[in-house]
Design a protein around this motif. Structure first.
Motif, PDB file in Angstrom:
ATOM      1  N   VAL A  45      -4.012  23.184  72.202  1.00 39.59           N
ATOM      2  CA  VAL A  45      -4.704  22.513  73.305  1.00 39.59           C
ATOM      3  C   VAL A  45      -4.914  23.486  74.461  1.00 39.59           C
ATOM      4  CG1 VAL A  45      -4.445  20.732  75.074  1.00 39.59           C
ATOM      5  CG2 VAL A  45      -3.966  20.191  72.682  1.00 39.59           C
ATOM      6  N   THR A  46      -3.895  24.269  74.797  1.00 40.26           N
ATOM      7  CA  THR A  46      -4.019  25.237  75.889  1.00 40.26           C
ATOM      8  C   THR A  46      -4.970  26.367  75.525  1.00 40.26           C
ATOM      9  OG1 THR A  46      -2.095  26.493  75.113  1.00 40.26           O
ATOM     10  CG2 THR A  46      -1.694  24.694  76.640  1.00 40.26           C
ATOM     11  N   HIS A  47      -4.953  26.817  74.267  1.00 41.23           N
ATOM     12  CA  HIS A  47      -5.862  27.888  73.849  1.00 41.23           C
ATOM     13  C   HIS A  47      -7.318  27.420  73.875  1.00 41.23           C
ATOM     14  CE1 HIS A  47      -2.420  30.072  71.485  1.00 41.23           C
ATOM     15  NE2 HIS A  47      -2.286  30.124  72.785  1.00 41.23           N
ATOM     16  N   THR A  88     -12.816  27.437  76.435  1.00 39.94           N
ATOM     17  CA  THR A  88     -13.968  26.693  76.948  1.00 39.94           C
ATOM     18  C   THR A  88     -14.114  26.851  78.462  1.00 39.94           C
ATOM     19  OG1 THR A  88     -12.570  24.709  77.063  1.00 39.94           O
ATOM     20  CG2 THR A  88     -13.919  24.994  75.093  1.00 39.94           C
ATOM     21  N   PHE A  89     -13.015  26.984  79.191  1.00 39.50           N
ATOM     22  CA  PHE A  89     -13.091  27.143  80.637  1.00 39.50           C
ATOM     23  C   PHE A  89     -13.779  28.453  81.013  1.00 39.50           C
ATOM     24  CE2 PHE A  89     -11.200  28.779  84.609  1.00 39.50           C
ATOM     25  CZ  PHE A  89     -11.601  27.787  85.478  1.00 39.50           C
ATOM     26  N   ARG A 113     -16.516  18.809  77.216  1.00 37.47           N
ATOM     27  CA  ARG A 113     -16.585  17.875  76.086  1.00 37.47           C
ATOM     28  C   ARG A 113     -16.160  18.556  74.790  1.00 37.47           C
ATOM     29  NH1 ARG A 113     -21.235  16.297  79.060  1.00 37.47           N
ATOM     30  NH2 ARG A 113     -22.589  17.635  77.808  1.00 37.47           N
ATOM     31  N   LEU A 114     -16.532  19.839  74.637  1.00 35.19           N
ATOM     32  CA  LEU A 114     -16.085  20.588  73.460  1.00 35.19           C
ATOM     33  C   LEU A 114     -14.573  20.721  73.448  1.00 35.19           C
ATOM     34  CD1 LEU A 114     -16.691  22.360  70.964  1.00 35.19           C
ATOM     35  CD2 LEU A 114     -16.942  24.303  72.535  1.00 35.19           C
ATOM     36  N   TRP A 115     -13.995  20.910  74.635  1.00 34.07           N
ATOM     37  CA  TRP A 115     -12.538  21.061  74.699  1.00 34.07           C
ATOM     38  C   TRP A 115     -11.821  19.783  74.268  1.00 34.07           C
ATOM     39  CZ3 TRP A 115      -9.404  18.396  78.380  1.00 34.07           C
ATOM     40  CH2 TRP A 115      -8.043  18.692  78.262  1.00 34.07           C
ATOM     41  N   TYR A 116     -12.206  18.632  74.842  1.00 33.72           N
ATOM     42  CA  TYR A 116     -11.427  17.443  74.486  1.00 33.72           C
ATOM     43  C   TYR A 116     -11.722  16.973  73.064  1.00 33.72           C
ATOM     44  CZ  TYR A 116     -15.329  14.296  75.959  1.00 33.72           C
ATOM     45  OH  TYR A 116     -16.522  13.641  76.107  1.00 33.72           O
ATOM     46  N   CYS A 117     -12.906  17.279  72.509  1.00 35.21           N
ATOM     47  CA  CYS A 117     -13.138  16.979  71.084  1.00 35.21           C
ATOM     48  C   CYS A 117     -12.250  17.851  70.207  1.00 35.21           C
ATOM     49  CB  CYS A 117     -14.604  17.186  70.746  1.00 35.21           C
ATOM     50  SG  CYS A 117     -15.717  15.948  71.450  1.00 35.21           S
ATOM     51  N   SER A 118     -12.106  19.121  70.575  1.00 37.85           N
ATOM     52  CA  SER A 118     -11.220  20.011  69.824  1.00 37.85           C
ATOM     53  C   SER A 118      -9.769  19.564  69.936  1.00 37.85           C
ATOM     54  CB  SER A 118     -11.370  21.450  70.341  1.00 37.85           C
ATOM     55  OG  SER A 118     -12.698  21.897  70.240  1.00 37.85           O
ATOM     56  N   CYS A 119      -9.395  19.081  71.119  1.00 37.13           N
ATOM     57  CA  CYS A 119      -8.021  18.603  71.307  1.00 37.13           C
ATOM     58  C   CYS A 119      -7.730  17.398  70.412  1.00 37.13           C
ATOM     59  CB  CYS A 119      -7.789  18.236  72.768  1.00 37.13           C
ATOM     60  SG  CYS A 119      -7.775  19.630  73.889  1.00 37.13           S
TER      61      CYS A 119
END
Length: 451
Positions: free
Chosen positions: A119-121, A126-127, A148-154
């Motif tokens: 999650v951190t990576h 994305t940031f 949105r890409l980050w939370y979908c990946s999470c």
């Protein structure tokens, strides 16, 4: 991995415990665990909490996994194969039933810990993709496609890693291989994409410097870049050995798994890469300031003359003929009675003196115009312009004599005001401390708020 020796997993336990100790020490030195509070951070909402707690959760879980599987490995011991010519760690199928149940629980712990770290990576990747692609419009992070890409990946990794363990639980000989395959593939792809961020980062740093960002921000970004160059080596060292072990464990032939040296070597390399990269991540997410921890505070520079020191004193708001300045302090020189002002040539580029402006009887008010400094404003940084103003002020004091006069000094040159208003840098850059400590964006997103 089922044939990994107890010594190999002992290295995991030792490194995980050392990292936990470093984690506690670093956060105590950082802000005495204030960053772990529910309302910590500059950005309202749950983002900072999710990032902090997910990273915090992975540390003790890795300790539990490393210590637990080491104890099980030593308790089960070794068996001899091929007429006692080879001694190998006991296969999981030959373990006691209670130990196999505990091992399954440890694999669930490990999958959750790995998902929390990913999650951190994902957020870091994305940031920085978000900031590297910024334009004049200064997009909002929480409404961007990168977020949105980050939370979908999470969601995928938080559900995917434990589900992999759940699906593969019926075959204890290959359950570790499937966990390593899914986790190492995800980590390796993230690492490769992060190389793109590092490739573009030097140009991004040059742009930040050209826009006149605060020196402390530039130092943080430069430190982030240097640390990531080292961290990427260890992140690949953590994921690639496990990917090799996973591929070897799933395929029919097992040349690496049957070699005690190569299986232990890859496990130990992965453990070293895992915990060194995690330590660097901790220093990036919660960067310490040695200057602030030492208690250093910047002191205003005092200027000495023949008659005594200069003391900063605010300009009198009742001064006739000149509106008060909200940012220009005045300097008073105590001692001798006032002397008549000497006229200055019309073409002089030095400071002008007007004896008609007297805030208090017996004092003369000298406004500082600094025409030469304004003409050459863009050639100097704000700090250099301020030093130049003070030097010019001292020369003017020597010209008019050591008298008790207030001198107004503009400490905000035009270049600094221009950079604050016309900078193309995103507010997340101008107030950067770490990738997870974000500020609250203004509604229009045009002017960076104060950090």
């Amino acid at each position: 991995m089922s044939t990994g020796s107890p010594t190999a997993f002992l290295s995991w336990a030792i490194l995980a415990s050392l990292f936990l100790a470093f984690f506690v020490y670093h956060l105590w030195s950082y802000d005495k665990f204030q960053c772990l509070l529910w309302n910590a951070g500059r950005q309202p909402g749950a983002f900072k909490r999710v990032m902090t707690y997910s990273y915090f959760l992975s540390v003790p879980l890795l300790v539990v996994f490393g210590v637990g599987i080491t104890i099980l490995k030593f308790q089960e011991g070794f068996i001899s194969m091929r007429d006692a010519e080879i001694i190998i760690p006991k296969p999981v199928d030959l373990w006691q039933k209670g130990h196999r149940h505990v091992l399954l629980g440890l694999y669930f712990v490990f999958s959750v810990a790995w998902a929390s770290e990913q999650v951190t990576h994902f957020e870091e990747l994305t940031f920085w993709l978000f900031l590297l692609d910024q334009g004049p419009e200064k997009r909002e992070w929480f409404s961007s496609w990168e977020y949105r890409l980050w939370y979908c990946s999470c969601v995928c990794t938080i559900l995917g890693m434990p589900l992999t363990t759940l699906v593969a639980r019926h075959n204890m000989d290959t359950i570790d291989a499937w966990i390593f395959l899914v986790g190492s593939l995800s980590s390796t792809v993230t690492n490769v994409l992060f190389l793109y961020v590092l490739f573009r980062f030097p140009a991004f740093l040059r742009h930040v410097k050209a826009e006149g960002a605060d020196p402390e921000v530039v130092v943080r970004l430069s430190t982030f870049y240097e640390l990531n160059l080292v961290r990427m080596i260890f992140r690949f060292a953590a994921s690639l050995p496990l990917l090799i072990l996973a591929a070897d464990g799933i395929r029919g032939n097992h040349p690496i798994d049957r070699s005690q040296f190569w299986s232990d070597f890859l496990l130990m390399i992965s453990a070293i890469g895992q915990f060194i990269s995690s330590s660097i991540t901790l220093m990036i997410f919660f960067p310490r300031s040695v200057t602030k921890e030492a208690g250093y505070r910047h002191k205003a520079a005092s200027t000495m003359t023949d008659s005594g020191p200069l003391h900063a004193h605010p300009t009198s708001p009742k001064s006739p003929g000149r509106p008060p300045s909200t940012h220009s302090p005045a300097f008073y020189i105590p001692s001798h009675p006032p002397t008549p002002a000497r006229p200055m040539s019309a073409g002089s580029s030095e400071m002008e003196y007007s004896p008609s402006e007297e805030p208090v009887p017996g004092y003369h008010h000298i406004p500082v115009e600094l025409e030469r400094a304004r003409k050459q404003d863009d050639a100097y940084s704000p700090a250099q312009a301020l030093v130049r103003e003070h030097r010019m002020t001292r020369r003017e004091m020597a010209t008019h004599g050591s008298t008790s006069r207030p001198v107004s000094i503009s400490v905000a040159p035009r270049s600094h005001m221009r950079l604050a208003s016309a900078s193309t840098l995103h507010p997340y850059v101008t107030s950067y401390t770490s990738p997870i400590d974000l500020i609250e964006m203004p509604p229009d997103g045009t002017s960076p708020p104060s950090a």
